[in-house]
Design a protein around this motif. Sequence first.
Motif, short mmCIF file in Angstrom:
data_model
loop_
_atom_site.label_atom_id
_atom_site.label_comp_id
_atom_site.label_asym_id
_atom_site.label_seq_id
_atom_site.Cartn_x
_atom_site.Cartn_y
_atom_site.Cartn_z
N PHE A 67 0.81 -1.16 -0.04
CA PHE A 67 0.11 -0.09 0.10
C PHE A 67 0.88 0.98 -0.01
CE2 PHE A 67 -2.02 3.51 2.46
CZ PHE A 67 -3.18 3.48 1.70
N LEU A 68 1.97 1.21 0.74
CA LEU A 68 2.75 2.38 1.03
C LEU A 68 3.70 2.57 -0.57
CD1 LEU A 68 3.96 2.07 4.65
CD2 LEU A 68 2.44 3.69 3.67
N ILE A 69 4.04 1.40 -1.08
CA ILE A 69 4.71 1.88 -2.37
C ILE A 69 3.65 2.21 -3.32
CG2 ILE A 69 5.78 0.38 -4.08
CD1 ILE A 69 6.84 -1.53 -1.91
N ARG A 70 2.39 1.47 -3.47
CA ARG A 70 1.68 1.90 -4.45
C ARG A 70 1.14 3.44 -4.50
NH1 ARG A 70 -1.70 -2.44 -3.39
NH2 ARG A 70 -2.96 -1.17 -1.93
N HIS A 71 1.13 4.05 -3.10
CA HIS A 71 0.95 5.61 -2.96
C HIS A 71 1.99 6.36 -2.87
CE1 HIS A 71 -2.76 3.43 -2.15
NE2 HIS A 71 -3.52 4.25 -2.75
N VAL A 76 5.02 11.41 -1.69
CA VAL A 76 6.15 12.40 -2.13
C VAL A 76 5.59 13.82 -2.36
CG1 VAL A 76 7.90 13.07 -4.05
CG2 VAL A 76 7.65 10.87 -2.94
N ILE A 77 4.33 14.02 -3.11
CA ILE A 77 3.57 15.41 -3.20
C ILE A 77 3.10 15.96 -2.06
CG2 ILE A 77 1.68 16.45 -4.09
CD1 ILE A 77 2.05 14.51 -6.63
N LEU A 81 4.61 19.52 0.02
CA LEU A 81 3.51 20.47 0.31
C LEU A 81 3.52 20.62 1.81
CD1 LEU A 81 0.27 19.52 -2.03
CD2 LEU A 81 1.95 21.53 -2.01
N LEU A 82 3.66 19.57 2.62
CA LEU A 82 4.08 19.81 3.93
C LEU A 82 5.24 20.49 4.37
CD1 LEU A 82 2.94 18.97 6.96
CD2 LEU A 82 4.36 16.85 6.68
N LEU A 101 12.08 13.40 5.15
CA LEU A 101 10.62 13.08 5.47
C LEU A 101 10.42 11.76 4.44
CD1 LEU A 101 8.37 16.36 5.75
CD2 LEU A 101 8.46 14.27 7.18
N ILE A 102 11.34 12.26 3.12
CA ILE A 102 11.04 10.88 2.11
C ILE A 102 11.85 9.87 2.41
CG2 ILE A 102 11.89 10.47 -0.24
CD1 ILE A 102 11.10 13.25 -0.99
N LEU A 103 12.93 10.04 3.30
CA LEU A 103 13.70 9.04 3.87
C LEU A 103 13.05 8.25 4.73
CD1 LEU A 103 16.53 7.45 4.23
CD2 LEU A 103 17.25 9.39 5.68
N LEU A 104 12.36 8.98 5.60
CA LEU A 104 11.48 8.14 6.73
C LEU A 104 10.26 7.71 6.14
CD1 LEU A 104 11.56 11.04 9.35
CD2 LEU A 104 12.50 8.79 9.64
N TYR A 105 9.71 8.11 5.01
CA TYR A 105 8.82 7.37 4.38
C TYR A 105 9.45 5.88 3.69
CZ TYR A 105 4.76 6.38 1.37
OH TYR A 105 3.73 5.83 0.94
N GLY A 106 10.60 5.95 3.45
CA GLY A 106 11.18 4.69 2.57
C GLY A 106 11.34 3.65 4.02
#
Length: 127
Positions: A67-71, A76-77, A81-82, A101-106
């Motif tokens: 789910f996280l990979i699909r979205h 990232v957008i 914005l955040l 933030l992007i690293l933490l999402y990974g």
Amino acid sequence: MFCYEIVIQQGLSFLLHRYEVIDVQPLLQIGDYLSLVSRLVLVSGVMFELPVLAFFLARVGVIDHRFLIRHSRYAVIALALLAAVLTPPDLISQVLLMAPLILLYGISIAAAYIARWRMNRLERGAE
């Protein structure tokens, strides 16, 4: 510590030295400084909880790593914005907040994978 040492130091350094070219002396007010610092520290503290939140949501079955990979495009957008809303209007502060933030999402994707893997292993062991 990350926010105070990197984001705030680099962002303020950029903002304060940006006006040296035109011989303008920036005037800082303590209320504005404390407001900015407290907001950025709070946001950074919350953002470092993202992998923990993903782990627990995956553990209870709300999300999984797929789910996280699909979205991830939308994430990232949303993270861009955040970062744009929460930082001063300069590109350096926005990038310094968005990159972790992007690293933490990974890392959250990896945490969700580990949580589901552990759940699957426990379910197979119970059978």
